[in-house]
Design a protein around this motif. Structure first.
Motif, PDB file in Angstrom:
ATOM      1  N   VAL A  57      43.164  -5.293  26.779  1.00 54.01           N
ATOM      2  CA  VAL A  57      42.715  -6.203  25.554  1.00 54.01           C
ATOM      3  C   VAL A  57      41.164  -5.656  25.357  1.00 54.01           C
ATOM      4  CG1 VAL A  57      42.066  -8.456  24.647  1.00 54.01           C
ATOM      5  CG2 VAL A  57      43.971  -8.334  26.483  1.00 54.01           C
ATOM      6  N   ILE A  58      41.090  -5.345  23.971  1.00 58.41           N
ATOM      7  CA  ILE A  58      39.799  -4.866  23.521  1.00 58.41           C
ATOM      8  C   ILE A  58      39.624  -5.794  22.459  1.00 58.41           C
ATOM      9  CG2 ILE A  58      38.607  -2.894  22.275  1.00 58.41           C
ATOM     10  CD1 ILE A  58      40.925  -1.101  23.671  1.00 58.41           C
ATOM     11  N   PHE A  59      38.394  -6.368  22.559  1.00 58.55           N
ATOM     12  CA  PHE A  59      37.629  -7.086  21.475  1.00 58.55           C
ATOM     13  C   PHE A  59      36.788  -6.187  20.459  1.00 58.55           C
ATOM     14  CE2 PHE A  59      38.348 -10.498  24.481  1.00 58.55           C
ATOM     15  CZ  PHE A  59      38.640 -11.722  23.726  1.00 58.55           C
ATOM     16  N   THR A  60      36.703  -5.919  19.225  1.00 57.62           N
ATOM     17  CA  THR A  60      36.186  -5.074  18.495  1.00 57.62           C
ATOM     18  C   THR A  60      35.232  -5.842  17.347  1.00 57.62           C
ATOM     19  OG1 THR A  60      37.719  -4.799  16.932  1.00 57.62           O
ATOM     20  CG2 THR A  60      37.990  -3.508  18.615  1.00 57.62           C
ATOM     21  N   ALA A  61      34.193  -5.236  16.959  1.00 54.74           N
ATOM     22  CA  ALA A  61      33.643  -5.518  15.644  1.00 54.74           C
ATOM     23  C   ALA A  61      32.774  -4.768  15.251  1.00 54.74           C
ATOM     24  CB  ALA A  61      32.279  -6.715  16.376  1.00 54.74           C
ATOM     25  N   HIS A  62      32.289  -4.749  14.029  1.00 56.06           N
ATOM     26  CA  HIS A  62      31.658  -3.584  13.324  1.00 56.06           C
ATOM     27  C   HIS A  62      30.332  -2.967  14.180  1.00 56.06           C
ATOM     28  CE1 HIS A  62      30.557  -0.881  10.038  1.00 56.06           C
ATOM     29  NE2 HIS A  62      31.363  -1.474   9.227  1.00 56.06           N
ATOM     30  N   SER A  63      30.483  -1.746  14.198  1.00 61.07           N
ATOM     31  CA  SER A  63      29.328  -1.032  14.813  1.00 61.07           C
ATOM     32  C   SER A  63      27.787  -1.435  14.020  1.00 61.07           C
ATOM     33  CB  SER A  63      29.365   0.191  15.082  1.00 61.07           C
ATOM     34  OG  SER A  63      28.298   0.956  15.772  1.00 61.07           O
ATOM     35  N   LEU A  64      26.997  -0.991  14.664  1.00 61.12           N
ATOM     36  CA  LEU A  64      25.356  -1.188  13.911  1.00 61.12           C
ATOM     37  C   LEU A  64      24.820  -0.050  14.140  1.00 61.12           C
ATOM     38  CD1 LEU A  64      23.795  -4.789  14.483  1.00 61.12           C
ATOM     39  CD2 LEU A  64      24.957  -3.700  12.281  1.00 61.12           C
ATOM     40  N   PRO A  65      23.719   0.371  13.127  1.00 63.56           N
ATOM     41  CA  PRO A  65      22.817   1.563  13.794  1.00 63.56           C
ATOM     42  C   PRO A  65      21.963   1.200  14.610  1.00 63.56           C
ATOM     43  CG  PRO A  65      22.770   1.207  11.449  1.00 63.56           C
ATOM     44  CD  PRO A  65      23.468  -0.017  11.997  1.00 63.56           C
ATOM     45  N   TYR A  66      21.824   2.129  15.772  1.00 63.82           N
ATOM     46  CA  TYR A  66      20.856   1.976  16.993  1.00 63.82           C
ATOM     47  C   TYR A  66      19.553   1.511  16.650  1.00 63.82           C
ATOM     48  CZ  TYR A  66      23.849   3.217  20.987  1.00 63.82           C
ATOM     49  OH  TYR A  66      24.810   3.209  21.936  1.00 63.82           O
ATOM     50  N   HIS A  67      19.036   2.141  15.321  1.00 61.43           N
ATOM     51  CA  HIS A  67      17.557   1.882  15.016  1.00 61.43           C
ATOM     52  C   HIS A  67      17.505   0.372  14.702  1.00 61.43           C
ATOM     53  CE1 HIS A  67      18.889   2.208  10.748  1.00 61.43           C
ATOM     54  NE2 HIS A  67      17.892   1.398  10.519  1.00 61.43           N
TER      55      HIS A  67
END
Length: 341
Positions: free
Chosen positions: A205-215
């Protein structure tokens, strides 16, 4: 109270926006890139992705449906307030500013605003509210904001039910496949739902969400922690023994939050006996490009490559329970400042 006596409150529903025609691709992409026009090659890639999901994204129609149901739920349970719906997009017309202008010209002086993204983020949702309030100042309009709504009980309940059902379908699918000695489970008919809903070792099972820029994360954005905490609560509610968190749909420039969904998928499948991967996109609220392409095409292709079944929890879209989560979050907002002595 009669409708004519009810207080008028603007209901501002904001979302990312999506192209409504092929001609929109260039201005849409330019807006996303903060005014920098994409190359023809970049537009061609985006066009191919939309074509792969059947043409244009259903995001616009689904957002409109969600917003209309939200207004309906709010008005059906309000005796003294009449909510008037306005929809504004971040990257396509009618823009957020257009919606606020329409409210102001309609004589609305108070409004509540909600973004079709349940987690607060300095990078993402905060900019929606800033744009709305900047335009509202022209009309001396007060806007109260739903900063986040991922902790609403109905939000958690939707994902609990959807994940529980999907796990049951997946377990049943694997058992039927094992009993028939078939090695190809990816395209099997998924109908029977067994009573067991816990995930055995062969289901990842993998929960996912939109990534964000590290800065942005280094600036103190609490989005990753909120998503991870929500994933943990949903996993516990269905009795998951193990699960993973992954970030998807990262931009092509700069460093973005990891681990990405492809890396995590390979990690999960590398475990012994994993025969199916269930994706739970808790960072999104409806079917659109990031779900229909990044999950249903890209992740499915990876699962095919790795020899495991691909399964995804259905998106909320216009589910009544999910819409109720938004309605409850709006109701929790005070329409008047509290007076303290």
């Amino acid at each position: 109270m009669r409708d004519g006596m009810k207080e008028r409150i603007g209901l501002l529903v904001m979302d990312y926006g999506t192209p409504t025609a092929e001609a929109d691709l260039m201005p849409y992409y330019t807006s996303i890139r903060r005014g920098y026009a994409p190359t023809e090659a970049e537009v061609a890639v985006l066009k191919k992705r939309y074509e792969a999901i059947g043409g244009l994204s259903p995001l616009g129609a689904l957002t409109e449906g969600q917003a209309e149901l939200l207004a309906k739920q709010l008005n059906e349970h309000s005796d003294d307030v009449s909510y008037e719906l306005y929809i504004g997009h971040k990257h396509m017309p009618p823009f957020i500013e257009d919606a606020v202008t329409a409210m102001g010209e309609a004589g609305i002086t108070k409004a509540v605003a909600i973004v079709m993204a349940p987690y607060f983020s300095l990078f993402a949702t905060a900019s929606y509210f800033e744009r709305a309030k900047r335009r509202a100042a022209r009309y001396q309009m007060e806007i109260r904001e739903v900063a986040a709504w991922n902790e609403e009980p109905e939000f958690l309940a939707y994902w609990h039910q959807a994940l529980e059902t999907t796990l049951a379908e997946t377990v049943g699918l694997l058992r039927r496949t094992d009993s028939s000695n078939s090695s190809d489970i990816t395209n099997s008919v998924e109908t029977a739902i067994p009573a067991e809903t816990t995930n055995p070792a062969e289901v990842g099972v993998i929960f996912t969400a939109h990534s964000l820029p590290y800065h942005v994360i280094h600036m103190g954005d609490t989005y990753p922690e909120a998503v991870q905490a929500t994933a943990k609560r949903i996993a516990a509610s269905v009795g998951l023994r193990t699960y993973e968190m992954a970030w998807q749909s990262a931009g092509v420039r700069g460093d973005w939050l990891t681990p990405d969904v492809a890396t995590v998928t390979r990690k999960v499948v590398a475990r012994d006996n994993v025969k199916a991967v269930v994706y739970v996109p808790i960072g999104f609220v409806c079917d659109h490009l990031e779900i229909l392409y990044d999950n249903d095409i890209a992740c499915r292709a990876l699962c095919d490559e790795l020899g495991v079944a691909y399964k995804r929890v259905p998106m909320p879209n216009t589910d009544a329970l999910f819409v109720k989560a938004m309605a409850q979050a709006v109701r929790h907002l005070p329409l008047e400042d509290e007076v303290t002595e």
